[in-house]
Design a protein around this motif. Structure first.
Motif, mmCIF file in Angstrom:
data_model
loop_
_atom_site.group_PDB
_atom_site.id
_atom_site.type_symbol
_atom_site.label_atom_id
_atom_site.label_comp_id
_atom_site.label_asym_id
_atom_site.label_seq_id
_atom_site.Cartn_x
_atom_site.Cartn_y
_atom_site.Cartn_z
ATOM 1 N N ILE A 157 0.863 -1.188 0.000
ATOM 2 C CA ILE A 157 0.000 0.000 0.000
ATOM 3 C C ILE A 157 0.897 1.234 0.000
ATOM 4 O O ILE A 157 1.550 1.549 0.992
ATOM 5 N N GLU A 158 0.921 1.940 -1.124
ATOM 6 C CA GLU A 158 1.829 3.063 -1.306
ATOM 7 C C GLU A 158 1.261 4.380 -0.784
ATOM 8 O O GLU A 158 2.021 5.297 -0.454
ATOM 9 N N ARG A 159 -0.058 4.493 -0.739
ATOM 10 C CA ARG A 159 -0.665 5.726 -0.253
ATOM 11 C C ARG A 159 -2.045 5.413 0.320
ATOM 12 O O ARG A 159 -2.670 4.412 -0.040
ATOM 13 N N CYS A 160 -2.491 6.294 1.202
ATOM 14 C CA CYS A 160 -3.793 6.130 1.844
ATOM 15 C C CYS A 160 -4.514 7.474 1.816
ATOM 16 O O CYS A 160 -3.923 8.505 2.165
ATOM 17 N N LEU A 161 -5.767 7.453 1.413
ATOM 18 C CA LEU A 161 -6.626 8.633 1.523
ATOM 19 C C LEU A 161 -7.864 8.154 2.256
ATOM 20 O O LEU A 161 -8.665 7.390 1.716
ATOM 21 N N VAL A 162 -7.991 8.557 3.506
ATOM 22 C CA VAL A 162 -9.107 8.064 4.309
ATOM 23 C C VAL A 162 -9.880 9.230 4.902
ATOM 24 O O VAL A 162 -9.324 10.291 5.214
ATOM 25 N N MET A 163 -11.181 9.014 5.041
ATOM 26 C CA MET A 163 -12.050 9.980 5.688
ATOM 27 C C MET A 163 -12.325 9.507 7.104
ATOM 28 O O MET A 163 -12.763 8.364 7.313
ATOM 29 N N VAL A 164 -12.040 10.365 8.057
ATOM 30 C CA VAL A 164 -12.240 10.047 9.466
ATOM 31 C C VAL A 164 -12.734 11.303 10.179
ATOM 32 O O VAL A 164 -12.917 12.358 9.559
ATOM 33 N N PRO A 184 -0.435 8.768 17.807
ATOM 34 C CA PRO A 184 -0.857 8.491 16.428
ATOM 35 C C PRO A 184 -0.084 9.309 15.398
ATOM 36 O O PRO A 184 0.232 8.812 14.312
ATOM 37 N N SER A 185 0.231 10.563 15.724
ATOM 38 C CA SER A 185 0.994 11.414 14.806
ATOM 39 C C SER A 185 2.361 10.809 14.528
ATOM 40 O O SER A 185 2.793 10.694 13.366
ATOM 41 N N ALA A 186 3.056 10.440 15.597
ATOM 42 C CA ALA A 186 4.411 9.910 15.463
ATOM 43 C C ALA A 186 4.413 8.555 14.751
ATOM 44 O O ALA A 186 5.270 8.281 13.899
ATOM 45 N N LYS A 187 3.445 7.704 15.085
ATOM 46 C CA LYS A 187 3.398 6.388 14.453
ATOM 47 C C LYS A 187 3.058 6.491 12.970
ATOM 48 O O LYS A 187 3.646 5.778 12.136
ATOM 49 N N ALA A 188 2.144 7.378 12.623
ATOM 50 C CA ALA A 188 1.826 7.569 11.208
ATOM 51 C C ALA A 188 3.042 8.114 10.461
ATOM 52 O O ALA A 188 3.289 7.745 9.301
ATOM 53 N N ALA A 189 3.829 8.971 11.121
ATOM 54 C CA ALA A 189 5.019 9.545 10.488
ATOM 55 C C ALA A 189 6.070 8.480 10.194
ATOM 56 O O ALA A 189 6.904 8.670 9.300
ATOM 57 N N TRP A 190 6.044 7.379 10.933
ATOM 58 C CA TRP A 190 6.978 6.283 10.636
ATOM 59 C C TRP A 190 6.802 5.818 9.191
ATOM 60 O O TRP A 190 7.777 5.513 8.505
ATOM 61 N N TYR A 191 5.562 5.805 8.742
ATOM 62 C CA TYR A 191 5.269 5.239 7.427
ATOM 63 C C TYR A 191 5.412 6.240 6.289
ATOM 64 O O TYR A 191 5.692 5.830 5.150
ATOM 65 N N GLY A 192 5.199 7.515 6.542
ATOM 66 C CA GLY A 192 5.306 8.446 5.428
ATOM 67 C C GLY A 192 4.828 9.845 5.742
ATOM 68 O O GLY A 192 4.552 10.203 6.901
ATOM 69 N N THR A 219 1.348 9.358 2.226
ATOM 70 C CA THR A 219 2.144 8.798 1.143
ATOM 71 C C THR A 219 3.331 8.066 1.749
ATOM 72 O O THR A 219 4.144 8.680 2.463
ATOM 73 N N ARG A 220 3.435 6.784 1.482
ATOM 74 C CA ARG A 220 4.468 5.966 2.121
ATOM 75 C C ARG A 220 5.869 6.366 1.657
ATOM 76 O O ARG A 220 6.084 6.746 0.504
ATOM 77 N N ARG A 221 6.812 6.278 2.575
ATOM 78 C CA ARG A 221 8.208 6.543 2.254
ATOM 79 C C ARG A 221 8.715 5.558 1.205
ATOM 80 O O ARG A 221 8.326 4.388 1.206
#
Length: 307
Positions: A157-164, A184-192, A219-221
């Protein structure tokens, strides 16, 4: 009345608000508050989501919680093939009938009836292969765990666009120093890279929710920050740092390190001031502490939670 619905008068395959209510009524279904079900009833909003996700024709897209199929049909209309995960049995039974009733080839769609947090393998689409994007209106009560779990388990999964929920988007997209920056901010930043991709009106949902909604794009690193073992260690450091936000790192990570003095030494060896607080650290700082802890034999046991 049948649960199927045909193509709309405009020739579009998208569902109108009337279509959605008719589908639900015909199948004897109603939105579940317990499962966070709020269905998008505005075709224009669906098109906006698909456009901002950058969906390409011939691409395989993962959708979690497709519900009655509003966004699913938008993705299909844009030329993508869709692999969907749906927990609700009634919705899972209805959706394939809705899609074929609107002229969708069965090979362009795969449905898994399961809890998204328990899925460990994604179905491949005959023409498009395995999903490379997550595009979804996520159930708000489990949105962050689902997003982080998908990113962890499915590196394709190269990118995610989610509605929350809007405030969740603010947290996911926050940078160090922000008052809403957290685990959650820091963990999401791990991925991209994360960015706020727009707000969504409450009026486009049925039923109308009592919270505001928004889109977040991740957008994934191109290359992962570290190994899977380092990710787990880093996430444990993040959990410790944010367990009590106002504590200095040496105190917040004392349990992880085996005492505040030892924590201070490990943090200092990573080149970080032990008197700083977790909300000031970037993901690279948390990784540096995790690596220093590994060298010192700290924080190796247990598994990091997904959120």
């Amino acid at each position: 009345m049948s649960g199927d619905a045909g193509t709309g008068e405009s020739g579009s395959i998208l569902l109108s608000g009337r279509d959605i209510r008719a589908l639900a009524e015909g199948a004897g279904l109603s939105p579940s508050k317990q499962r966070g079900q709020n269905f998008v009833v505005d075709p224009n909003t669906v098109r906006v989501i698909v456009e901002r996700a950058g969906v390409r024709a011939g691409e395989a897209v993962l959708e979690v919680g497709p519900g009655l199929g509003s966004l699913t049909l938008g993705l299909l209309e844009a030329g993508a093939d869709v692999a969907a995960i749906e927990l609700d049995r009634g919705l899972a039974d209805l959706l394939p009938r809705t899609l074929t009733g609107r002229g969708i080839d069965e090979d362009r769609f795969r449905l898994v009836h399961a809890d998204a947090l328990a899925v460990t393998e994604l179905p491949a689409l005959p023409g498009a292969g395995e999903p490379t994007a997550l595009v979804a209106n996520l159930p708000y009560n489990v949105a962050t765990p689902i997003l982080l779990t998908v990113l962890e388990r499915f590196p394709g999964i190269e990118r995610c666009l989610v509605m929350v929920q809007s405030e969740v988007v603010d947290r996911l997209a926050a940078e160090p120093g922000s008052r809403v920056y957290g685990a959650p901010s820091a963990k999401a930043a791990w991925y991209g890279e994360r960015e706020h991709a727009g707000r969504i009106s409450r009026r486009v949902f049925w039923p109308v929710p009592n919270v505001d909604s928004a889109l977040v794009l991740l957008t994934r690193r191109a290359e992962a920050l570290g190994t899977e073992d380092e990710r787990e260690r880093t996430f444990r450091v993040i959990d410790g740092a944010f367990a009590q936000r106002r504590k200095m790192l040496r105190a917040a990570l004392s349990g992880w390190a085996g005492g505040s003095a030892r924590a201070g030494d490990i943090i200092a060896s990573a080149g970080i001031d032990p008197t700083r607080r977790g909300e000031t650290l970037a993901i690279e700082d948390f990784l540096a502490i995790a690596r220093a802890g590994a060298e010192a034999g700290a924080g190796a046991e247990g598994a990091a939670p997904p959120a």
